[in-house]
Design a protein around this motif. Structure first.
Motif, PDB file in Angstrom:
ATOM      1  N   ASP A 170      -3.538   7.163   6.687  1.00 20.78           N
ATOM      2  CA  ASP A 170      -2.240   7.835   6.753  1.00 20.78           C
ATOM      3  C   ASP A 170      -1.869   8.046   8.227  1.00 20.78           C
ATOM      4  OD1 ASP A 170       0.037   9.128   6.130  1.00 20.78           O
ATOM      5  OD2 ASP A 170      -0.923  11.039   5.573  1.00 20.78           O
TER       6      ASP A 170
ATOM      7  N   CYS B 222      -2.689   0.663  -6.374  1.00 27.35           N
ATOM      8  CA  CYS B 222      -3.721   1.695  -6.526  1.00 27.35           C
ATOM      9  C   CYS B 222      -4.860   1.177  -7.411  1.00 27.35           C
ATOM     10  CB  CYS B 222      -3.135   2.948  -7.169  1.00 27.35           C
ATOM     11  SG  CYS B 222      -2.072   3.855  -6.057  1.00 27.35           S
TER      12      CYS B 222
ATOM     13  N   ALA C 202       0.855  -1.194   0.000  1.00 24.09           N
ATOM     14  CA  ALA C 202       0.000   0.000   0.000  1.00 24.09           C
ATOM     15  C   ALA C 202       0.887   1.240   0.000  1.00 24.09           C
ATOM     16  CB  ALA C 202      -0.890  -0.011   1.225  1.00 24.09           C
ATOM     17  N   ASN C 203       0.400   2.278  -0.620  1.00 24.13           N
ATOM     18  CA  ASN C 203       1.103   3.553  -0.648  1.00 24.13           C
ATOM     19  C   ASN C 203       2.400   3.505  -1.449  1.00 24.13           C
ATOM     20  OD1 ASN C 203       0.444   6.073   0.058  1.00 24.13           O
ATOM     21  ND2 ASN C 203       1.539   6.107   2.009  1.00 24.13           N
ATOM     22  N   THR C 204       2.628   2.417  -2.216  1.00 21.61           N
ATOM     23  CA  THR C 204       3.806   2.373  -3.078  1.00 21.61           C
ATOM     24  C   THR C 204       3.395   2.635  -4.521  1.00 21.61           C
ATOM     25  OG1 THR C 204       3.553   0.035  -3.593  1.00 21.61           O
ATOM     26  CG2 THR C 204       4.888   0.575  -1.663  1.00 21.61           C
ATOM     27  N   GLY C 205       2.081   2.740  -4.742  1.00 23.46           N
ATOM     28  CA  GLY C 205       1.588   2.917  -6.102  1.00 23.46           C
ATOM     29  C   GLY C 205       1.281   1.584  -6.760  1.00 23.46           C
TER      30      GLY C 205
ATOM     31  N   SER D  52      -7.360   5.913  -8.527  1.00 18.00           N
ATOM     32  CA  SER D  52      -6.114   6.351  -7.893  1.00 18.00           C
ATOM     33  C   SER D  52      -6.220   6.596  -6.388  1.00 18.00           C
ATOM     34  CB  SER D  52      -5.487   7.558  -8.604  1.00 18.00           C
ATOM     35  OG  SER D  52      -6.109   8.743  -8.182  1.00 18.00           O
ATOM     36  N   THR D  53      -7.368   6.188  -5.785  1.00 16.14           N
ATOM     37  CA  THR D  53      -7.457   6.224  -4.325  1.00 16.14           C
ATOM     38  C   THR D  53      -6.511   5.150  -3.801  1.00 16.14           C
ATOM     39  OG1 THR D  53      -9.796   6.629  -4.584  1.00 16.14           O
ATOM     40  CG2 THR D  53      -9.048   6.024  -2.383  1.00 16.14           C
ATOM     41  N   ASN D  54      -5.729   5.443  -2.792  1.00 10.92           N
ATOM     42  CA  ASN D  54      -4.830   4.420  -2.287  1.00 10.92           C
ATOM     43  C   ASN D  54      -5.563   3.525  -1.295  1.00 10.92           C
ATOM     44  OD1 ASN D  54      -2.608   2.911  -1.884  1.00 10.92           O
ATOM     45  ND2 ASN D  54      -1.238   4.668  -1.729  1.00 10.92           N
TER      46      ASN D  54
END
Ligand SMILES: Nc1ncnc2c1ncn2[C@@H]1O[C@H](COP(=O)(O)OP(=O)(O)OP(=O)(O)O)[C@@H](O)[C@H]1O
Ligand SMILES: Cc1ncc(CO)c(N)n1
Length: 275
Positions: free
Chosen positions: A211, A184, A178-181, A188-190
């Motif tokens: 977050d 996604c 998660a949060n590495t792209g 584009s919501t993570n």
């Protein structure tokens, strides 16, 4: 009341291990019991020391629980070494335990080994076949599947490989992607996306990626929550769905304890209803 046994290590800071497991079980309305495999001196910054307990003491704890209050489900976490993996497997067989959730804890997020390097074979060959579900994170799934995982497609491939070696379900936790792209979704919501491979079918469980750096014990919490829901009678996909909802609430409600990666707020459901 339904009962759940955790077979895992103690985390002195209360955020992971046995302590997180018992808090989760209580919050989800089950009666939590424990068999401690190892004592760790750790806090939100890291693991300072580990003492693995003797196998006869671990088996004795499991037998004492099973002889009196037979658990409706079992969560297995930190096992420290191959002797403990073997003795826990023997106790599970001897006591004919059911609803086994295996969190194959290998390395703490701070980078400290919680399972000896040479214990992976015993974990795969002796303990995994007894599990109803195994819940590896990305590095653990890479070790179990023997491949690198950098995308959702890799997660699907790895889950198939792991599931090919035993009869149970596989939940690959995507927290490390998660949060590495890499995971996604199209808008584009993570998301924090976990993949369940169950009965030959794959199913994604996606939740908002919160977050918040305070995620110490997310893996322990998720596996204990799955065990609690199985104990209460949920089927596997429903147990995973409810467990993930509980976990996401506990990350979101955030505590700000400690100097490092702090623990979750297990009492978040009470906090919300108090407002
Ligand atoms: N910041 C976050 N927001 C929402 N969910 C998260 C976050 N971080 C992790 N998760 C979720 O927490 C669960 C555990 O994931 P993770 O991959 O971090 O496991 P782990 O490495 O075994 O945990 P631990 O840090 O306790 O060892 C998964 O359901 C994952 O999607
Ligand atoms: C005792 C223990 N079990 C599991 C983990 C992994 O979160 C940890 N840090 N400590």
């Amino acid at each position: 009341m339904k009962t759940v046994l955790t077979i895992a290590g103690s985390d002195s800071s209360g955020g992971a291990g046995i302590q997180a497991d018992l808090k989760t079980m209580t919050e989800l309305g089950t009666f939590g019991m424990s068999a401690i495999t190892a004592i760790t001196a750790q806090n939100t910054c890291g693991v300072n020391a580990v003492l693995a307990l003797p196998c006869d003491m671990i088996s004795a704890q499991i037998d004492a629980v099973c002889d009196d209050i037979f658990p409706d489900a079992v969560k297995i976490g930190m096992l420290a070494n191959s002797q403990i993996v073997e003795c826990v497997a023997a106790s599970i067989k001897k006591n004919a335990m059911k609803n086994i959730v295996l969190d194959p804890v290998m390395v703490s997020t701070s980078g400290h080994r919680l399972l000896d390097d040479d214990a992976s074979d015993a974990l795969i060959n002796v303990l995994m076949p007894l599990a109803d579900i195994i819940t590896p994170n990305i590095p653990e799934a890479e070790c179990l599947a023997g491949m690198k995982i950098a995308s959702k497609a890799d997660m699907i491939k790895a889950a198939g490989i792991i599931a090919g070696s035993f009869d149970g379900a596989v939940l690959i936790k995507g927290g490390h992607l998660a949060n590495t792209g890499a995971n996604c979704i199209e808008d584009s919501t993570n998301v924090a996306a976990d993949l369940l491979y169950h009965g030959g079918q794959t199913q994604w469980f996606e939740a908002e990626f919160v977050d918040n750096p305070n995620t110490h014990g997310t893996g322990c919490t998720l596996s204990s929550a799955i065990a609690s829901e199985l104990a209460k009678g949920a089927d596997m996909p429903e147990a995973v769905r409810k467990a993930k909802a509980y976990l996401t609430g506990a990350i979101k409600a955030g505590l700000n304890l400690g100097k490092g990666r702090g623990p979750l707020n297990h009492a978040w459901q009470n906090t919300i209803s108090d407002c």
